[in-house]
Design a protein around this motif. Structure first.
Motif: not given
Length: 127
Positions: A9-15
């Motif tokens: 998972l990357k930073k923008g995935d949760a957003f």
């Protein structure tokens, strides 16, 4: 074994996931209310499968439906409920208040049913 570093998972995935969930909730709420604006639900009261009365949930009222048993039906604050019944079990009383179209209250011993439909107050007829 294959390298799974690309599946992390990357930073923008949760957003992105949060944004999609919020959009789904907002659109679901908006579309669930489409067509209901200005419409007051109408209660149709049946006894032995025959329509005996209609009542607007926009007008407070209380009346009795007489069959083998008697049911006191109350319309108050945009909701309808069976406030008293002489039937055994009292399931119709324990159903609680309904205020949205599509709901139903049933008293099996008295063979009485209350169905909620959408409509306007001008559609009312009391029999």
């Amino acid at each position: 074994m294959p390298d799974n570093s690309d599946l992390q998972l990357k930073k923008g995935d949760a957003f992105a996931a949060a944004f999609i969930i919020v959009c789904a909730v907002v659109f679901g709420f908006l579309f669930s209310n489409v067509g209901n604006a200005g419409e007051t639900p109408i209660a149709q009261i049946y006894l032995n499968g025959r329509l005996v009365r209609e009542a607007s949930l926009g007008i407070d009222a209380e009346f009795t439906v007489e069959g083998e048993y008697s049911n006191t039906v109350t319309v108050k604050d945009g909701k309808i409920f069976v406030s008293e019944s002489s039937c055994p079990g009292q399931d119709c009383v324990h159903t609680g208040p309904l205020g949205r179209s599509g709901g139903c209250i049933v008293c099996l011993p008295n063979r009485m049913e209350i169905r909620l439909t959408s409509g306007t107050e001008t559609d009312i007829s009391v029999r």
